[in-house]
Design a protein around this motif. Structure first.
Motif, mmCIF file in Angstrom:
data_model
loop_
_atom_site.group_PDB
_atom_site.id
_atom_site.type_symbol
_atom_site.label_atom_id
_atom_site.label_comp_id
_atom_site.label_asym_id
_atom_site.label_seq_id
_atom_site.Cartn_x
_atom_site.Cartn_y
_atom_site.Cartn_z
ATOM 1 N N GLU A 66 -1.855 14.911 4.254
ATOM 2 C CA GLU A 66 -2.500 14.703 2.968
ATOM 3 C C GLU A 66 -3.952 14.250 3.121
ATOM 4 O O GLU A 66 -4.336 13.666 4.135
ATOM 5 C CB GLU A 66 -1.728 13.642 2.166
ATOM 6 N N LYS A 67 -4.743 14.487 2.088
ATOM 7 C CA LYS A 67 -6.128 14.035 2.052
ATOM 8 C C LYS A 67 -6.176 12.662 1.408
ATOM 9 O O LYS A 67 -5.747 12.484 0.257
ATOM 10 C CB LYS A 67 -6.983 15.022 1.244
ATOM 11 N N ILE A 68 -6.658 11.669 2.140
ATOM 12 C CA ILE A 68 -6.846 10.329 1.592
ATOM 13 C C ILE A 68 -8.269 9.883 1.909
ATOM 14 O O ILE A 68 -8.879 10.376 2.857
ATOM 15 C CB ILE A 68 -5.841 9.302 2.163
ATOM 16 N N THR A 69 -8.788 8.966 1.121
ATOM 17 C CA THR A 69 -10.128 8.436 1.373
ATOM 18 C C THR A 69 -10.129 6.934 1.183
ATOM 19 O O THR A 69 -9.793 6.430 0.109
ATOM 20 C CB THR A 69 -11.183 9.064 0.446
ATOM 21 N N ALA B 220 -4.222 0.778 7.591
ATOM 22 C CA ALA B 220 -3.828 1.268 6.266
ATOM 23 C C ALA B 220 -3.755 2.785 6.246
ATOM 24 O O ALA B 220 -2.809 3.372 5.696
ATOM 25 C CB ALA B 220 -4.820 0.780 5.214
ATOM 26 N N ALA B 221 -4.752 3.436 6.839
ATOM 27 C CA ALA B 221 -4.750 4.898 6.879
ATOM 28 C C ALA B 221 -3.551 5.420 7.664
ATOM 29 O O ALA B 221 -2.901 6.401 7.269
ATOM 30 C CB ALA B 221 -6.056 5.405 7.499
ATOM 31 N N MET B 222 -3.229 4.763 8.776
ATOM 32 C CA MET B 222 -2.067 5.169 9.567
ATOM 33 C C MET B 222 -0.788 5.031 8.746
ATOM 34 O O MET B 222 0.098 5.889 8.821
ATOM 35 C CB MET B 222 -1.994 4.338 10.846
ATOM 36 N N LYS B 223 -0.701 3.964 7.963
ATOM 37 C CA LYS B 223 0.476 3.780 7.114
ATOM 38 C C LYS B 223 0.544 4.864 6.048
ATOM 39 O O LYS B 223 1.606 5.461 5.812
ATOM 40 C CB LYS B 223 0.430 2.400 6.460
ATOM 41 N N GLN B 224 -0.573 5.149 5.387
ATOM 42 C CA GLN B 224 -0.587 6.144 4.323
ATOM 43 C C GLN B 224 -0.275 7.539 4.851
ATOM 44 O O GLN B 224 0.302 8.360 4.143
ATOM 45 C CB GLN B 224 -1.940 6.131 3.615
ATOM 46 N N LEU B 225 -0.665 7.812 6.091
ATOM 47 C CA LEU B 225 -0.420 9.126 6.685
ATOM 48 C C LEU B 225 0.861 9.167 7.503
ATOM 49 O O LEU B 225 1.173 10.176 8.139
ATOM 50 C CB LEU B 225 -1.611 9.520 7.569
ATOM 51 N N VAL C 148 0.833 -1.199 0.000
ATOM 52 C CA VAL C 148 0.000 0.000 0.000
ATOM 53 C C VAL C 148 0.866 1.247 0.000
ATOM 54 O O VAL C 148 1.795 1.383 0.802
ATOM 55 C CB VAL C 148 -0.946 -0.002 1.225
ATOM 56 N N ARG C 149 0.571 2.160 -0.913
ATOM 57 C CA ARG C 149 1.259 3.441 -1.014
ATOM 58 C C ARG C 149 0.287 4.560 -0.652
ATOM 59 O O ARG C 149 -0.939 4.371 -0.645
ATOM 60 C CB ARG C 149 1.805 3.651 -2.425
ATOM 61 N N SER C 150 0.825 5.736 -0.394
ATOM 62 C CA SER C 150 -0.024 6.860 0.034
ATOM 63 C C SER C 150 -1.019 7.277 -1.030
ATOM 64 O O SER C 150 -2.074 7.852 -0.724
ATOM 65 C CB SER C 150 0.847 8.055 0.429
#
Length: 376
Positions: A249-252, A207-212, A187-189
């Motif tokens: 960053e904004k992720i969804t 996953a969100a914690m990893k991306q952020l 998984v990438r940001s």
């Protein structure tokens, strides 16, 4: 410099090795779901704060033959516990494990270890009594194939306890396993993620914690950070640096589940983890699944017959997964399940599979890559 060790769930050793290197550890060796490595206090702090798959971080006090109690006593008496614990401090023996060894009585092992360590502490500190009223230095042991590994725990509550999951659903996935699967899915940001069986939200939260770039342990405490033999300011600096590295960053991400109470719990857990603005949760059955966006990485831990539902009910769910998720086109799919017939029921052979353990339950992670672009 200390010799350190961190256990992890079987199948996540490669991820753990990478995290140790990133924290500055060296001389890494892997053995039976456990990493051994060298590191100073900074590495101990970094691993506790940043590792997503380690279960704890321990200082190796000794590793010795232990096929009888005399050997256990002598081995423990050579362990340099006095380098950490003072004459007022407590050094309880945590419950350990005996695997494939002649000695199997855990209470007898604990008693022998404690007796040896008390004798050493009295000699090294020149006292007759040990009140054990000061700081706590918990010791763990693993007796495996008549070899004793004696360690000093620096973590306290296990590292999988991030602090965001006060409650969990009927069949929760361990946080460290969820984080490991997210890593195995590369998984990438910039990736869009979805879990159609999100339950209490663990996979998506990890996953969100990893991306952020949110360190899993940056908002909890560790027992070693309070030891007088360590440096509190070093730990405070590592905590501060971890918080500074968080991305804005904004992720969804998207989480669906047929159970409304699970969705409400997932929302609560996401809020506690600080990623509530990054995940959209909705009540939805798998038979109604639609791609919220493409390309998409779908990572999920669907029901197992061994946990909640009958085999027929699980088979129906897996067939519906195939009907609603396939074809993948430019998306990818990662499914962890203990069902050995998953591929046949789902309707497609996996491009890759890997053995993992969800607790004591042997599972497989089935990976489907879609087109070539989805592999990366």
């Amino acid at each position: 410099m200390y010799r350190l060790t961190s256990p992890c769930l079987f199948g996540l050793e490669k991820t753990l090795s990478f995290e140790i290197k990133r924290a500055g550890g060296s001389n890494i060796t892997m053995k039976d779901g456990r990493a051994f490595f060298d590191g100073d206090e900074s590495v101990i702090a970094k691993m506790n704060i940043t590792s997503s798959v380690a279960e704890r971080v321990q200082i190796v006090l000794g590793e010795f033959k232990a096929h009888d109690f005399d050997l256990i006593f002598e081995g423990a008496k050579n362990a340099p516990i006095e380098e950490f614990a003072g004459k007022l401090d407590a050094f309880p023996i945590a419950k350990g494990h005996s695997l494939s060894s002649k000695i199997t009585s855990i209470p007898a092992i604990q008693k022998t270890l404690k007796k040896a360590l008390v004798e050493r502490m009295r000699e090294k500190h020149g006292v007759n009594t040990l009140p054990e009223s000061g700081e706590t230095f918990p010791l763990h042991f693993l007796l495996q194939k008549d070899i004793m590994l004696l360690t000093l725990d620096t973590t306290g509550a296990s590292l999988h306890k991030r602090g965001y999951r006060g409650k969990s659903g009927e069949a929760p996935i361990r946080e460290t396993l969820a984080a490991g699967i997210v890593d195995l899915a590369h998984v990438r940001s910039s990736d869009s993620l979805c879990d159609p069986f999100c339950g209490s939200g663990t996979i998506l939260i990890e996953a969100a914690m990893k991306q952020l770039n949110m360190a899993p342990g940056m908002n909890r405490s560790f027992i070693a950070s309070e030891w007088k033999c360590f440096h509190k300011e070093l730990w405070e600096r590592e905590f501060a640096e971890a918080r500074e590295r968080v991305k804005k960053e904004k992720i969804t991400l998207y989480g669906f589940d047929a159970d409304r109470s699970a969705i409400e719990l997932a929302k609560e857990n996401a809020w506690k983890a600080g990623v509530q603005d990054s995940i959209e949760f909705a009540q939805r059955e798998i038979k109604d699944f639609e791609y919220p966006i493409t390309p998409l990485k779908i990572i999920t831990n669907p029901p197992y017959a061994k946990r909640m539902l009958t085999e027929d009910e699980v088979d129906m769910i897996y067939r519906q997964m195939g009907e609603r998720i396939l074809p993948l086109n430019d998306s990818s799919l990662y499914v962890i399940t203990s069902n050995e017939n998953f591929e046949d029921i789902f309707g497609k052979k996996a491009d890759k599979q890997r053995k993992l353990y969800n607790g004591m339950l042997k599972c497989r992670l089935y990976s489907y890559f879609g087109d070539e672009k989805a592999k990366f």
